[in-house]
Design an enzyme around this catalytic site. Structure first.
Site, mmCIF file in Angstrom:
data_model
loop_
_atom_site.group_PDB
_atom_site.id
_atom_site.type_symbol
_atom_site.label_atom_id
_atom_site.label_comp_id
_atom_site.label_asym_id
_atom_site.label_seq_id
_atom_site.Cartn_x
_atom_site.Cartn_y
_atom_site.Cartn_z
ATOM 1 N N GLY A 42 -10.526 -3.720 -6.177
ATOM 2 C CA GLY A 42 -11.360 -2.520 -6.049
ATOM 3 C C GLY A 42 -11.765 -1.906 -7.374
ATOM 4 N N ASP A 63 -6.197 -12.896 -11.411
ATOM 5 C CA ASP A 63 -5.872 -12.488 -10.031
ATOM 6 C C ASP A 63 -5.314 -13.695 -9.285
ATOM 7 O OD1 ASP A 63 -7.246 -9.936 -8.054
ATOM 8 O OD2 ASP A 63 -6.022 -11.556 -7.230
ATOM 9 N N SER A 70 -10.500 -7.955 4.703
ATOM 10 C CA SER A 70 -10.215 -6.530 4.471
ATOM 11 C C SER A 70 -10.421 -6.110 3.021
ATOM 12 C CB SER A 70 -8.777 -6.196 4.890
ATOM 13 O OG SER A 70 -7.864 -6.904 4.071
ATOM 14 N N ASN A 71 -10.698 -7.063 2.114
ATOM 15 C CA ASN A 71 -10.996 -6.722 0.720
ATOM 16 C C ASN A 71 -12.441 -6.254 0.545
ATOM 17 O OD1 ASN A 71 -9.343 -9.766 -0.446
ATOM 18 N ND2 ASN A 71 -8.422 -7.783 -0.004
ATOM 19 N N LEU A 72 -13.319 -6.683 1.429
ATOM 20 C CA LEU A 72 -14.758 -6.605 1.153
ATOM 21 C C LEU A 72 -15.310 -5.190 1.176
ATOM 22 C CD1 LEU A 72 -16.012 -9.732 3.122
ATOM 23 C CD2 LEU A 72 -15.205 -9.589 0.761
ATOM 24 N N ARG A 74 -14.334 -2.814 -0.519
ATOM 25 C CA ARG A 74 -14.284 -2.206 -1.856
ATOM 26 C C ARG A 74 -14.383 -3.200 -3.006
ATOM 27 N NH1 ARG A 74 -9.646 -3.111 0.365
ATOM 28 N NH2 ARG A 74 -7.850 -3.811 -0.822
ATOM 29 N N CYS A 175 4.282 7.034 -22.031
ATOM 30 C CA CYS A 175 4.510 8.397 -22.545
ATOM 31 C C CYS A 175 4.381 9.387 -21.380
ATOM 32 C CB CYS A 175 3.471 8.783 -23.583
ATOM 33 S SG CYS A 175 3.558 7.960 -25.176
ATOM 34 N N CYS A 189 -2.934 0.898 -1.727
ATOM 35 C CA CYS A 189 -4.105 0.716 -0.866
ATOM 36 C C CYS A 189 -3.726 0.108 0.468
ATOM 37 C CB CYS A 189 -5.105 -0.222 -1.517
ATOM 38 S SG CYS A 189 -5.910 0.456 -2.934
HETATM 39 ZN ZN LIG Z 1 4.078 5.739 -25.167
#
Ligand SMILES: [Zn+2]
Length: 257
Positions: A42, A63, A70-72, A74, A175, A189
């Site tokens: 996405g 990937d 169900s990916n399509l 997004r 951080c 998702c």
């Molecule tokens: Zn850092």
């Protein structure tokens, strides 16, 4: 590699070359750049789409998954006819069709401790479009070790967040968040849902940051702040993020190996 732009490239990229902050020099920087996109999902789909359109010379796509129905909703690099195909192959076909000038390198693997440094070391910028905290922390730590700038983003339901990290200069993802949240607090998702256009907005911001960084913008990057997008109320806000001297990733005693 030619140092000047060809007449075809000048025509293809004319609308962005016209932008005073970009111009022909920025276009040559983009052409000579290498961007690694982690995840052809996405976030990675719109990011890679715009980076290819903008003329980034080399795009690496990581990937391990195959395209599912169900990916399509997004993951706009992939079409119905790609279901069952490796996402990196589908991504390469789509991006090459858009812009044959772009070299697309594919990595049909999970970005993990064993391959992260070797894959990332070839690139000037990383777009983190991963969908899990373990990978997000690994991308951060790898980028800090190799001194590669990157864009973080996360999305869930109708919300997203994004931040750009310049190692040695700005606050990093660790951080801000220190460590992955406990599993019971994690929304993703698959479990929580996501509106495709929200992913599109965040991925497009990531592509914008990549272009700005590669074009040499020294100010105005999304560093030392986390941009939060609330699509439900259609609001953007950002919060300041301070570099942590004791950060386990980028802190002073940090591991520079
Ligand atoms: Zn850092």
């Amino acid at each position: 590699m030619a140092t000047r732009l060809t007449s075809e490239q000048i025509e293809r990229y004319s609308r962005q070359i016209m932008v005073p902050d970009l111009g022909g020099t920025a276009q040559m920087h983009l052409r000579d750049s290498r961007v690694l996109v982690i995840g052809a999902g996405g976030l990675g789909s719109p990011a890679a789409f715009y980076l290819a359109a903008a003329g980034v010379g080399t795009l690496g796509i990581v990937d391990p998954d195959k395209v599912e129905l169900s990916n399509l909703q997004r993951q706009i690099l992939h079409a119905t006819s790609d279901i069952g195909r490796q996402k990196v192959e589908s991504a390469k076909m789509t991006l090459t069709k858009l812009n044959p000038d772009v070299e697309v390198k594919t990595y049909p693997v999970r970005f993990d401790e064993g391959n992260a440094k070797e894959i990332a070391a070839e690139y000037n910028f990383i777009v983190d479009g991963s969908d899990n905290f373990a990978t997000k922390f690994l991308v951060n730590d790898t980028a800090i070790k190799l001194a590669i700038a990157f864009s973080h983003a996360g999305i869930v339901r109708l919300q997203g967040q994004t931040m750009t990290v310049i190692p040695g200069k700005s606050a990093c993802y660790r951080c801000l968040f220190k460590a992955p949240p406990p599993p019971e607090e994690i929304l993703n998702c698959q479990a929580s849902g996501i509106l495709g256009a929200v992913a599109g907005t965040l991925g497009t911001i990531q592509a914008t940051e990549a272009v700005k960084f590669l074009a040499g913008f020294e100010e105005g990057l999304l560093t030392d702040r986390l941009l939060i997008y609330d699509a439900k109320h259609m609001k953007f806000r950002d919060i300041e993020v301070k570099r942590d001297a004791n950060c386990a990733s980028c802190g002073d005693p940090g591991d520079k190996s």
